[in-house]
Motif scaffolding. Structure first.
Motif, PDB file in Angstrom:
ATOM      1  N   GLY A 300      64.124  41.549 -18.020  1.00 23.40           N
ATOM      2  CA  GLY A 300      63.313  40.806 -17.164  1.00 23.40           C
ATOM      3  C   GLY A 300      64.382  39.728 -16.268  1.00 23.40           C
ATOM      4  O   GLY A 300      64.235  39.476 -15.361  1.00 23.40           O
ATOM      5  N   LEU A 301      65.189  39.113 -17.092  1.00 24.69           N
ATOM      6  CA  LEU A 301      66.204  38.120 -16.454  1.00 24.69           C
ATOM      7  C   LEU A 301      67.198  39.013 -15.407  1.00 24.69           C
ATOM      8  O   LEU A 301      67.114  38.472 -14.130  1.00 24.69           O
ATOM      9  N   GLY A 302      67.385  40.021 -15.701  1.00 24.20           N
ATOM     10  CA  GLY A 302      68.314  41.044 -14.714  1.00 24.20           C
ATOM     11  C   GLY A 302      67.531  41.667 -13.609  1.00 24.20           C
ATOM     12  O   GLY A 302      67.995  41.146 -12.260  1.00 24.20           O
ATOM     13  N   TRP A 303      66.348  41.596 -13.844  1.00 20.98           N
ATOM     14  CA  TRP A 303      65.488  42.118 -12.777  1.00 20.98           C
ATOM     15  C   TRP A 303      65.003  40.933 -11.967  1.00 20.98           C
ATOM     16  O   TRP A 303      65.035  41.065 -10.452  1.00 20.98           O
ATOM     17  N   GLY A 304      64.755  39.763 -12.330  1.00 25.18           N
ATOM     18  CA  GLY A 304      64.437  38.735 -11.638  1.00 25.18           C
ATOM     19  C   GLY A 304      65.501  38.217 -10.949  1.00 25.18           C
ATOM     20  O   GLY A 304      65.519  37.728  -9.690  1.00 25.18           O
ATOM     21  N   ARG A 305      67.039  38.082 -11.291  1.00 22.49           N
ATOM     22  CA  ARG A 305      68.200  37.800 -10.694  1.00 22.49           C
ATOM     23  C   ARG A 305      68.370  38.791  -9.518  1.00 22.49           C
ATOM     24  O   ARG A 305      68.640  38.403  -8.560  1.00 22.49           O
ATOM     25  N   ALA A 306      68.043  40.034  -9.774  1.00 21.18           N
ATOM     26  CA  ALA A 306      68.383  40.886  -8.856  1.00 21.18           C
ATOM     27  C   ALA A 306      67.381  41.003  -7.582  1.00 21.18           C
ATOM     28  O   ALA A 306      67.771  41.460  -6.456  1.00 21.18           O
ATOM     29  N   THR A 307      66.244  40.611  -7.852  1.00 17.37           N
ATOM     30  CA  THR A 307      65.291  40.561  -6.824  1.00 17.37           C
ATOM     31  C   THR A 307      64.952  39.264  -6.386  1.00 17.37           C
ATOM     32  O   THR A 307      64.012  39.145  -5.601  1.00 17.37           O
TER      33      THR A 307
END
Length: 391
Positions: A300-307
């Motif tokens: 979730g954190l990786g997705w949030g930062r990437a988007t």
């Protein structure tokens, strides 16, 4: 014959403990290892210590609960049935560890015991249903909380924490004297040290939490069949330590490096979100699947930062602009000034492919569902076929 069966059961329980060490060290210390706050050997040592403390204190209560509440008749736990249950728990966890994916020991163990309960008609469906609902809700909460933090609050948190990793180890041993002393690395800043200690401390807390719940997954069936509780806790904790120092290295790589680029600030966010959810579940008596929660929090954190999107209040010629993506910002022409918006410099943010690896994520999600299914259906099929020989 009974002594031989008990010895065989103990060996299988140690095998389960070995795989628990491999499966749970990654979620607890993956963020710390991925941010270079601690080495894999250091993570294994802390995992061994705090897992044993958790198992020896609160864990003994969970051992008694797991063998009583999930089945309506604890008498189904004989030496023979315990060996089969432990075999499927250990075998299924080994499959996940072999592929470098930390599977949930709680889901795998409960699945194997549920297979026994269904085959014998002794499963407590009310308790099983309550556990299953929380296992679905908790990872979703972890993903979205971490995702929202990564998408909207991460830059602000990063400025507040202000931790930038420096080259070299965070800590090192000073061997100039007779007794080696632990000291800060040559390039370590004070803020980096505070952040590193914080994420290591949270990992230790998660290791303790793992001990309180997961020691039961290795020894509860044998204790229910008459084995000494204290002896089994010591043996189980030792087996977990062996797993932490050996096979856990693969899961530490998966959760610390392969899924997402995890700087120290991100590691702290993931560890706090995961530990809060795990402690909350434990407080209401639910066997916490912190492997799944920690994994979905990292994703979730990786997705949030990437988007992540941000708003530029002004651009060239003073015109207002709508929200634009990080990818668009990184494509700005050289020399064009980007006003200070109180966030990360968009040109310093890695691409989505760097922050969030869909291929690795897919492998993790698939294996974390396959492993509990293997233990559940394997145990159910075995007990259904062999039921007439034991009862």
């Amino acid at each position: 014959m009974a002594e031989l069966l008990f010895l065989l059961g103990t060996i299988v329980a140690l095998f389960v403990g070995f795989n628990i060490g491999g499966a749970t060290t990654g979620p607890a210390f993956g963020p710390a290892v991925g941010s270079n706050a601690i080495s894999k050997t250091g993570a294994a040592a802390l995992m061994s210590i705090f897992f044993m403390i958790g198992g020896w204190t609160i864990g003994r209560r969970v051992v008694e609960t797991l063998g009583v509440e999930l089945v309506t008749d604890p008498g189904v736990f004989t030496i023979e049935s315990s060996i089969v249950v432990l075999f499927f728990i250990g075998g299924a966890l080994f499959v996940g560890n072999y592929y470098g994916v930390p599977a949930s020991t709680s889901m795998t163990a409960v699945g194997a015991i549920a297979g026994l309960g269904i085959a014998t008609g002794e499963l407590n469906w009310e308790v099983m249903g309550e556990i299953a609902v929380w296992w679905i809700v908790a990872p979703i909460v972890g993903f979205w909380v971490s995702g929202m933090i990564g998408r909207y609050f991460y830059p602000r948190i990063n400025r507040w924490v202000a931790i930038d990793t420096t080259p070299g180890a965070l800590f090192e041993f000073d061997r100039s004297g007779h007794v080696p002393r632990l000291r800060a690395g040559p390039n370590t800043t004070r803020r980096e040290m505070v952040g590193g200690v914080t994420v290591i401390a949270i990992g230790s807390l998660m290791a303790f939490s793992s001990g309180t719940s997961n020691i039961a997954n290795a020894i509860a069936p044998l204790v229910g069949a008459g084995a000494d509780l204290n002896t089994m806790i010591l043996l189980g904790g030792a087996a977990v330590a062996v797993g932490a120092f050996t096979i856990a290295r693969r899961t530490l790589d998966t959760l610390g490096n392969d899924i997402t680029d995890l700087p120290l600030t991100a590691a702290i966010v993931v560890a706090i979100v995961s530990s809060v959810i795990v402690v909350g579940l434990s407080a209401i008596g639910i066997p916490a699947s912190f492997v799944i929660i920690a994994t979905t929090s990292i994703i979730g954190l990786g997705w949030g930062r990437a988007t992540r999107t941000t708003t530029l209040p002004e651009v060239v010629r003073g015109e207002k602009t709508p929200n634009v993506s990080v990818g668009a910002l990184t494509a700005e022409e050289p020399g064009q000034e980007v006003p200070d918006i109180g966030a990360e410099d968009p040109r310093d943010i890695p691409s989505a492919a760097d922050l969030f690896d869909p291929a690795t994520t897919g492998r993790v999600i698939v294996m974390q569902n396959v492993v509990p299914i293997l233990s559940t259906f394997g145990a159910y099929a075995t007990f259904t076929l062999l039921f007439s020989f034991w009862w």
